[in-house]
Design a protein around this motif. Structure first.
Motif, mmCIF file in Angstrom:
data_model
loop_
_atom_site.group_PDB
_atom_site.id
_atom_site.type_symbol
_atom_site.label_atom_id
_atom_site.label_comp_id
_atom_site.label_asym_id
_atom_site.label_seq_id
_atom_site.Cartn_x
_atom_site.Cartn_y
_atom_site.Cartn_z
ATOM 1 N N THR A 107 0.837 -1.205 0.000
ATOM 2 C CA THR A 107 0.000 0.000 0.000
ATOM 3 C C THR A 107 0.867 1.248 0.000
ATOM 4 O O THR A 107 2.093 1.174 -0.158
ATOM 5 C CB THR A 107 -0.963 -0.044 1.215
ATOM 6 N N THR A 108 0.241 2.399 0.206
ATOM 7 C CA THR A 108 0.944 3.674 0.267
ATOM 8 C C THR A 108 2.066 3.633 1.319
ATOM 9 O O THR A 108 1.832 3.239 2.457
ATOM 10 C CB THR A 108 -0.060 4.798 0.648
ATOM 11 N N ASN A 109 3.247 4.046 0.921
ATOM 12 C CA ASN A 109 4.404 4.122 1.825
ATOM 13 C C ASN A 109 4.694 2.818 2.565
ATOM 14 O O ASN A 109 4.955 2.813 3.764
ATOM 15 C CB ASN A 109 4.237 5.260 2.843
ATOM 16 N N ILE A 136 -2.334 -5.395 11.450
ATOM 17 C CA ILE A 136 -1.853 -6.032 10.224
ATOM 18 C C ILE A 136 -2.553 -5.501 8.988
ATOM 19 O O ILE A 136 -3.794 -5.531 8.891
ATOM 20 C CB ILE A 136 -2.083 -7.558 10.306
ATOM 21 N N HIS A 137 -1.740 -5.024 8.037
ATOM 22 C CA HIS A 137 -2.264 -4.811 6.681
ATOM 23 C C HIS A 137 -2.204 -6.184 6.017
ATOM 24 O O HIS A 137 -1.153 -6.611 5.550
ATOM 25 C CB HIS A 137 -1.427 -3.781 5.919
ATOM 26 N N GLY A 138 -3.328 -6.882 5.992
ATOM 27 C CA GLY A 138 -3.331 -8.293 5.624
ATOM 28 C C GLY A 138 -3.473 -8.542 4.142
ATOM 29 O O GLY A 138 -4.495 -9.060 3.690
ATOM 30 N N THR A 248 -11.591 4.022 10.433
ATOM 31 C CA THR A 248 -12.004 4.707 9.195
ATOM 32 C C THR A 248 -11.034 4.489 8.042
ATOM 33 O O THR A 248 -11.400 4.559 6.893
ATOM 34 C CB THR A 248 -12.106 6.226 9.411
ATOM 35 N N ASP A 249 -9.734 4.273 8.373
ATOM 36 C CA ASP A 249 -8.682 4.295 7.356
ATOM 37 C C ASP A 249 -8.757 5.579 6.537
ATOM 38 O O ASP A 249 -8.458 5.570 5.335
ATOM 39 C CB ASP A 249 -8.747 3.058 6.453
ATOM 40 N N SER A 250 -9.178 6.670 7.170
ATOM 41 C CA SER A 250 -9.151 7.956 6.457
ATOM 42 C C SER A 250 -7.706 8.233 6.060
ATOM 43 O O SER A 250 -6.811 8.225 6.902
ATOM 44 C CB SER A 250 -9.684 9.064 7.365
ATOM 45 N N PRO A 252 -5.843 10.837 3.638
ATOM 46 C CA PRO A 252 -5.823 11.956 2.689
ATOM 47 C C PRO A 252 -4.577 11.952 1.804
ATOM 48 O O PRO A 252 -3.494 11.579 2.253
ATOM 49 C CB PRO A 252 -5.834 13.190 3.602
ATOM 50 N N HIS A 253 -4.768 12.336 0.571
ATOM 51 C CA HIS A 253 -3.659 12.518 -0.367
ATOM 52 C C HIS A 253 -3.879 13.838 -1.093
ATOM 53 O O HIS A 253 -5.028 14.218 -1.331
ATOM 54 C CB HIS A 253 -3.649 11.403 -1.420
ATOM 55 N N PRO A 254 -2.810 14.510 -1.505
ATOM 56 C CA PRO A 254 -2.994 15.691 -2.353
ATOM 57 C C PRO A 254 -3.660 15.278 -3.661
ATOM 58 O O PRO A 254 -3.425 14.164 -4.148
ATOM 59 C CB PRO A 254 -1.568 16.189 -2.610
HETATM 60 C C1 NCD Z 1 -3.487 4.044 3.087
HETATM 61 C C2 NCD Z 1 -2.650 5.326 2.947
HETATM 62 O O1 NCD Z 1 -2.890 6.088 2.008
HETATM 63 O O2 NCD Z 1 -1.795 5.568 3.792
HETATM 64 N N1 NCD Z 1 -4.090 3.745 1.818
HETATM 65 C C3 NCD Z 1 -5.159 2.948 1.576
HETATM 66 O O3 NCD Z 1 -5.472 2.717 0.407
HETATM 67 N N2 NCD Z 1 -5.892 2.429 2.536
HETATM 68 C C4 NCD Z 1 -2.646 2.945 3.624
HETATM 69 C C5 NCD Z 1 -3.401 1.710 4.001
HETATM 70 O O4 NCD Z 1 -4.021 1.650 5.065
HETATM 71 O O5 NCD Z 1 -3.383 0.750 3.223
#
Ligand code: NCD
Ligand code: ZN
Length: 349
Positions: A107-109, A136-138, A248-250, A252-254
């Motif tokens: 995933t991201t980073n 865990i990111h499973g 939530t796994d909120s 944000p990205h630019p």
């Molecule tokens: C998350 C992120 O942007 O940090 N991205 C995502 O798609 N959920 C990372 C993550 O929880 O996988």
């Protein structure tokens, strides 16, 4: 029809707030409604030491609006090189609440994530001993032959099942459940295993992302799946079962990073999060289960007390902002359900 509910103040057990201007622009959305949040460590570079964790916590706290008693719960990013002593000391000193496992490339980073599951054994054994949670990111991501829609299922079979056997005392969280297989697995392994559920995995399937134009704003990891998976995830959330709780796994990205030739994964839902869960529970006739999911099951899994305060939501329409401005080059972050009518509003707490 219930038009108003008061419940114990919720926590967000899976949150990305980033750093710098982005952090300062987004932190308030979570701090205004949630008592605590697990702050994910996937910064660039990641939060891998006590020193990083302490410094990041101060920056997070500095971004919390004045008067809020919001508490960030920090996490340590697990790498092949993570030192068990560092993790244990961070836990004992109250810097780290948990350790986050990202398989490399998932995933991201996640570039610094785990490549060799043998190398993390001493850390997991120590965590089991001291009662520290593993988040865990499973998803099995390193093997390119694994279909992206099967990553959760393959990870469970290949990685998680052996971990549950080898470390029976290690309490874990399978984050952002996205499949029926994932939901059933958590249920089968509870209470050793818990699972967080996002509003968007409850609400969306892959057709929403791909069937009528490609919607990069719905691109996330784990990727949205079939309708049957979405239904299983949504039903788990509204069941009130102790092993499922709010995250939530909120993320944000630019805008430029989302709308790019190679766009990044993550949905920014903090501005509408608790209201969206309330809508989804309401539509399912399960508002009476929202408190367990949002405010009780998570703390129980972590061995923490629920928040002392309460929050009150009312059925009332408002329009979500389409985007949040970010000072500087990142410019803006697009909001999940932005511009839509949100049917519930927080009126107190
Ligand atoms: C998350 C992120 O942007 O940090 N991205 C995502 O798609 N959920 C990372 C993550 O929880 O996988
Ligand atoms: Zn996440």
């Amino acid at each position: 029809m219930t038009d108003r509910i008061t419940m114990v103040k919720p926590d967000d057990w899976h949150l990305h707030v980033r750093d710098g201007e982005m952090l300062r622009s987004v932190m308030g959305f979570t701090a205004r409604h949630f008592g605590r949040a697990i702050i994910m460590p996937n910064l660039v570079p990641p939060v891998t030491t006590i020193a990083h964790g302490l410094a990041y916590r101060s920056r997070v706290l500095a971004a919390v609006p004045e008067g809020s008693d919001f508490q960030p719960l920090m996490t340590c990013y697990l790498t092949d090189e993570t030192d068990a002593d560092e993790v244990a000391r961070g836990f004992a000193e109250g810097v780290f609440t948990a350790v986050k496992l990202y398989p490399v490339g998932a995933t991201t980073n996640s570039a610094h994530g785990v490549t060799d599951f043998e190398k993390i054994r001493p850390v997991l054994a120590r965590m089991e001993k001291i009662g520290m949670r593993l988040l865990i990111h499973g998803e099995e991501a390193a093997d390119a032959s694994v279909d992206v829609f099967d990553r959760e299922a393959v990870f469970i079979e290949k990685r998680l099942e052996p971990m549950t056997r080898d470390y029976p005392g290690l309490r874990m969280v399978l984050e952002h459940l996205s499949s029926k297989i994932g939901v059933d697995y958590v249920r089968a392994k509870a209470p050793q295993l818990g699972g967080t559920i996002t509003p968007y995995h409850m609400e969306l399937n892959r057709n929403h992302m791909l069937a009528s134009g490609i919607r990069p704003y719905f691109y996330c990891m784990p990727i949205l799946k079939r309708e049957g998976d979405r239904m299983a995830v949504a039903q788990a959330a509204i069941s009130g079962e102790a092993c499922f709780f709010l995250g939530t796994d909120s993320a944000p990205h630019p805008v430029a990073a989302k709308l790019a030739v190679c766009g990044c994964a993550g949905l920014f839902n903090a501005p509408v999060a608790i209201e969206t869960y309330a809508k989804l529970f309401d539509e399912a006739g399960a508002l009476d289960k929202l408190e367990a999911f949002a405010a009780l099951n998570g703390p129980a899994h972590y061995g923490l007390a629920p928040n002392a305060g309460t929050i009150t939501l009312e059925r009332a329409d408002w329009i979500a902002p389409e985007e949040v401005a970010i000072p500087g080059p990142e410019q803006r972050a697009i909001v999940y359900r932005g511009g839509e009518t949100i049917q519930w509003r927080v009126v107190a707490g």
